[in-house]
Design a protein around this motif. Structure first.
Motif, PDB file in Angstrom:
ATOM      1  N   ALA A   9       0.813  -1.211   0.000  1.00 27.22           N
ATOM      2  CA  ALA A   9       0.000   0.000   0.000  1.00 27.22           C
ATOM      3  C   ALA A   9       0.857   1.278   0.000  1.00 27.22           C
ATOM      4  O   ALA A   9       0.366   2.348  -0.327  1.00 27.22           O
ATOM      5  CB  ALA A   9      -0.942  -0.001   1.200  1.00 27.22           C
ATOM      6  N   LEU A  10       2.132   1.158   0.354  1.00 26.41           N
ATOM      7  CA  LEU A  10       3.010   2.327   0.395  1.00 26.41           C
ATOM      8  C   LEU A  10       3.718   2.592  -0.930  1.00 26.41           C
ATOM      9  O   LEU A  10       4.330   3.648  -1.103  1.00 26.41           O
ATOM     10  CB  LEU A  10       4.064   2.155   1.493  1.00 26.41           C
ATOM     11  N   HIS A  11       3.637   1.662  -1.865  1.00 25.40           N
ATOM     12  CA  HIS A  11       4.353   1.806  -3.134  1.00 25.40           C
ATOM     13  C   HIS A  11       3.881   3.075  -3.861  1.00 25.40           C
ATOM     14  O   HIS A  11       2.698   3.261  -4.112  1.00 25.40           O
ATOM     15  CB  HIS A  11       4.129   0.576  -4.016  1.00 25.40           C
ATOM     16  N   LYS A  12       4.837   3.950  -4.137  1.00 21.37           N
ATOM     17  CA  LYS A  12       4.614   5.242  -4.808  1.00 21.37           C
ATOM     18  C   LYS A  12       3.851   6.257  -3.957  1.00 21.37           C
ATOM     19  O   LYS A  12       3.358   7.257  -4.468  1.00 21.37           O
ATOM     20  CB  LYS A  12       3.948   5.050  -6.161  1.00 21.37           C
ATOM     21  N   LYS A  13       3.757   6.015  -2.650  1.00 23.84           N
ATOM     22  CA  LYS A  13       3.171   7.011  -1.733  1.00 23.84           C
ATOM     23  C   LYS A  13       4.247   8.023  -1.372  1.00 23.84           C
ATOM     24  O   LYS A  13       5.417   7.690  -1.228  1.00 23.84           O
ATOM     25  CB  LYS A  13       2.685   6.353  -0.441  1.00 23.84           C
ATOM     26  N   LYS A  14       3.835   9.265  -1.214  1.00 26.27           N
ATOM     27  CA  LYS A  14       4.761  10.296  -0.759  1.00 26.27           C
ATOM     28  C   LYS A  14       4.872  10.234   0.762  1.00 26.27           C
ATOM     29  O   LYS A  14       3.902   9.904   1.459  1.00 26.27           O
ATOM     30  CB  LYS A  14       4.284  11.671  -1.209  1.00 26.27           C
ATOM     31  N   VAL A  15       6.033  10.584   1.267  1.00 26.84           N
ATOM     32  CA  VAL A  15       6.292  10.542   2.706  1.00 26.84           C
ATOM     33  C   VAL A  15       5.240  11.343   3.467  1.00 26.84           C
ATOM     34  O   VAL A  15       4.737  10.903   4.499  1.00 26.84           O
ATOM     35  CB  VAL A  15       7.719  11.050   3.015  1.00 26.84           C
ATOM     36  N   ARG A  16       4.870  12.501   2.950  1.00 30.11           N
ATOM     37  CA  ARG A  16       3.908  13.359   3.664  1.00 30.11           C
ATOM     38  C   ARG A  16       2.510  12.735   3.759  1.00 30.11           C
ATOM     39  O   ARG A  16       1.683  13.171   4.545  1.00 30.11           O
ATOM     40  CB  ARG A  16       3.829  14.730   3.012  1.00 30.11           C
ATOM     41  N   GLU A  17       2.208  11.734   2.938  1.00 30.40           N
ATOM     42  CA  GLU A  17       0.902  11.079   2.938  1.00 30.40           C
ATOM     43  C   GLU A  17       0.797   9.962   3.972  1.00 30.40           C
ATOM     44  O   GLU A  17      -0.271   9.384   4.140  1.00 30.40           O
ATOM     45  CB  GLU A  17       0.614  10.488   1.550  1.00 30.40           C
ATOM     46  N   ILE A  18       1.892   9.688   4.654  1.00 21.57           N
ATOM     47  CA  ILE A  18       1.938   8.572   5.591  1.00 21.57           C
ATOM     48  C   ILE A  18       2.045   9.106   7.011  1.00 21.57           C
ATOM     49  O   ILE A  18       2.852   9.993   7.289  1.00 21.57           O
ATOM     50  CB  ILE A  18       3.137   7.662   5.271  1.00 21.57           C
ATOM     51  N   HIS A  39      12.186  13.540   2.014  1.00 19.04           N
ATOM     52  CA  HIS A  39      11.409  14.728   2.383  1.00 19.04           C
ATOM     53  C   HIS A  39       9.941  14.440   2.110  1.00 19.04           C
ATOM     54  O   HIS A  39       9.594  13.356   1.645  1.00 19.04           O
ATOM     55  CB  HIS A  39      11.886  15.937   1.577  1.00 19.04           C
ATOM     56  N   GLY A  40       9.082  15.368   2.345  1.00 18.22           N
ATOM     57  CA  GLY A  40       7.649  15.176   2.178  1.00 18.22           C
ATOM     58  C   GLY A  40       7.222  14.732   0.797  1.00 18.22           C
ATOM     59  O   GLY A  40       6.299  13.948   0.635  1.00 18.22           O
ATOM     60  N   ASP A  41       7.903  15.221  -0.248  1.00  8.52           N
ATOM     61  CA  ASP A  41       7.543  14.873  -1.620  1.00  8.52           C
ATOM     62  C   ASP A  41       8.248  13.613  -2.128  1.00  8.52           C
ATOM     63  O   ASP A  41       8.034  13.202  -3.264  1.00  8.52           O
ATOM     64  CB  ASP A  41       7.855  16.031  -2.565  1.00  8.52           C
ATOM     65  N   THR A  42       9.085  13.017  -1.292  1.00  7.21           N
ATOM     66  CA  THR A  42       9.793  11.794  -1.688  1.00  7.21           C
ATOM     67  C   THR A  42       8.835  10.619  -1.745  1.00  7.21           C
ATOM     68  O   THR A  42       8.068  10.391  -0.818  1.00  7.21           O
ATOM     69  CB  THR A  42      10.917  11.482  -0.675  1.00  7.21           C
ATOM     70  N   GLU A  43       8.876   9.881  -2.852  1.00  7.14           N
ATOM     71  CA  GLU A  43       8.050   8.681  -2.971  1.00  7.14           C
ATOM     72  C   GLU A  43       8.782   7.478  -2.390  1.00  7.14           C
ATOM     73  O   GLU A  43      10.002   7.355  -2.534  1.00  7.14           O
ATOM     74  CB  GLU A  43       7.746   8.379  -4.440  1.00  7.14           C
TER      75      GLU A  43
END
Length: 68
Positions: A9-18, A39-43
């Motif tokens: 479920a985390l694949h291609k999620k951005k850090v800030r979304e978790i 950083h926040g925009d890191t996938e």
């Protein structure tokens, strides 16, 4: 502690979304021989190695979030 991203479920999620624990931090992300600071925009991608720091509770939470 270094944790491998295994939760699909985390694949291609951005850090800030978790919702990571506030008592810890993502310090280093390693992928395909490259090392960088997330950083926040890191996938996140499956198989990424993430180095985290924090108290014992945070480390347990990180393992649960990243490994599934």
């Amino acid at each position: 502690e270094e944790i491998i991203v295994r939760k699909r479920a985390l694949h291609k999620k951005k850090v800030r979304e978790i919702a990571f624990p506030a008592a810890g931090s993502l310090v280093i992300q390693r992928r395909d021989g490259e090392i960088f600071i997330p950083h926040g925009d890191t996938e996140l991608l499956l198989g990424d190695f993430i180095t985290v720091i924090g108290n014992q509770s945070a480390l347990t939470d990180f393992r649960g979030i990243l490994e599934g």
